[in-house]
Design a protein around this motif. Structure first.
Motif, short mmCIF file in Angstrom:
data_model
loop_
_atom_site.label_atom_id
_atom_site.label_comp_id
_atom_site.label_asym_id
_atom_site.label_seq_id
_atom_site.Cartn_x
_atom_site.Cartn_y
_atom_site.Cartn_z
N GLU A 4 -5.44 -6.39 4.04
CA GLU A 4 -6.25 -6.33 5.25
C GLU A 4 -5.74 -5.18 6.12
O GLU A 4 -4.53 -5.01 6.27
N LYS A 7 -11.03 -4.14 8.63
CA LYS A 7 -11.47 -4.07 7.24
C LYS A 7 -10.44 -4.69 6.32
O LYS A 7 -9.26 -4.81 6.67
N TRP A 58 -8.77 4.08 -0.20
CA TRP A 58 -8.74 4.20 1.27
C TRP A 58 -7.44 4.87 1.73
O TRP A 58 -7.46 5.79 2.53
N ALA A 89 -14.31 -4.50 1.79
CA ALA A 89 -15.36 -3.86 2.59
C ALA A 89 -16.24 -2.94 1.75
O ALA A 89 -17.36 -2.61 2.15
#
Lengths: 67, 328
Positions: free
Chosen positions: B13, B19, B29, B4
């Motif tokens: 995933e 995302k 992230w 993403a």
């Protein structure tokens, strides 16, 4: 393809490839939310394709009995 | 499936957010999510010392790694449960992790401190191993944190743990347990603050982090966990999650936002005041705390059965061994 299941006991399966990771998990009756699938050190998503001569590992993420 | 952030091939995933990420952006992230949880709930103030409860499994190892990377002053606490080779390997992986990073580690060996290991304690008290193990771990964690001057105890509880506990408590309407479900339990007299920085990350996301960072961790499951109800609840929630991504997060977050405050207010009048345990001096709702009662009784039974010498006395202090970081 060779599929090594670590849930966490080790089991091995032979499946006819190519297959997407999603299809492999469906065939083995594994809920995708509880595992990570790896090809060597590479982590795979459900859409990734696995060829007949390849080996993948299905590693369980679930642990229980936490106090 | 593409990352993403950068559009490269994705490795992980995160379906509940719709995302996927490449390895580099997944790590970014993940750590961002932990940082957000710490800030949002004001889990830690700058300069606070954190005792990380480390079993050697993926969750606690990932937690220690993240807090260390964030620059917090951390030390690990590993409790040797005495469950055969499983516990030996857990200690081994925890010590390796600490040594490789030059981090301090406290180890409490239950057999040395209290003369019994978890399997014997469960057998003598005729209680489930997970129940006496949880009680013992909570006591030891708190006591070591208070006595060694830590501001908080951090545990590796994740979204699956929290959502499955919530499901179990709701199915049985355990209202007293429901109000203790938050990601932060504030400090009180002789009770260290307890925080769960990974509470919004799933087990699957934590495993992906552990594998991508190549952290050592114990893969095998505790032999007593087999058939545990928590596994049944987790499986049920994972089946719901597969069909409806985001179910676990919504279930937990909306409970904490909408129901828990109302429940806590409603139950406030019933709240029992904490007093000092007559045996150990730590907070309890009765005269003697559950930890002292359980272990005292187990030691008495062990002596009656000839498993321990008659002169052995129950002594509540956990006596941790301290492994200082090596000079290198």
């Amino acid at each position: 393809m060779r599929v090594i299941l670590r849930t966490p006991e080790r089991k091995e399966y032979e499946l006819k490839g190519p297959l997407r990771v999603r299809e492999v998990l469906e065939k083995l009756g594994v809920v995708p939310e509880g595992v990570i699938v790896a090809r060597g050190e590479e982590l795979l998503t459900l859409d990734d394709k696995v060829e007949d001569e390849e080996t993948i590992e299905v590693i369980s993420a679930v642990s229980g009995g936490r106090g | 499936m593409k990352c993403a952030v950068c559009g490269r091939k994705a490795a992980v995933e995160v379906r509940r957010q719709g995302k996927a990420f490449c390895p580099e952006h997944y790590l970014e992230w993940f750590e961002g999510q932990v940082k957000r949880a710490i800030r949002r709930h004001r889990m830690l103030a700058p300069g606070e010392r954190v005792l990380v409860a480390v079993s050697g499994g993926k969750d606690s190892i990932a937690l220690w790694e993240v807090l260390h990377r964030f620059g917090y002053e951390t030390a690990g606490l590993h409790i040797q449960l005495g469950i055969g080779d499983y516990s030996e390997r857990a200690l081994e992986v925890t010590r390796r992790f600490a040594e490789e990073r030059g981090l301090p580690l406290y180890v409490v060996d239950l057999k040395e401190a209290y003369r019994l290991a978890i399997p014997e304690l469960a057998e003598l008290t005729r209680r489930r191993a997970c129940s006496v193990c949880g009680l013992t771990k909570r006591y030891v964690m708190n006591r070591v944190a208070v006595e060694e001057g830590f501001d908080a105890v951090a545990t590796g509880h994740n979204l699956d743990d929290e959502a499955s506990v919530l499901l179990g408590n709701v199915l049985h309407w355990q209202t007293d347990a429901l109000v203790r479900q938050g990601p932060v339990l504030p400090a009180k007299e002789k009770l260290a603050k307890r925080i769960k920085p990974l509470y919004l990350l799933t087990e699957r996301e934590i495993l992906a982090y552990t594998l991508l960072r190549r952290l050592p961790y114990q893969h095998e499951e505790c032999p007593f966990a087999q058939g545990a109800k928590s596994l049944l609840y987790k499986d049920a929630l994972n089946r719901l999650e597969a069909a409806m991504p985001g179910t676990k997060q919504t279930f937990l977050e909306q409970y904490l936002k909408k129901i828990e405050p109302v429940l806590a207010e409603g139950l406030a009048a019933e709240e029992v005041e904490l007093t000092a345990c007559e045996r150990c001096g730590y907070p309890t709702t009765g005269k003697v705390c559950a930890f002292c009662r359980t272990w005292d009784r187990a030691l008495s039974f062990a002596k009656k059965k000839g498993k321990l010498a008659g002169e052995v006395r129950f002594e509540p202090a956990p006596k941790p061994l301290f492994f200082a970081p090596s000079a290198s």
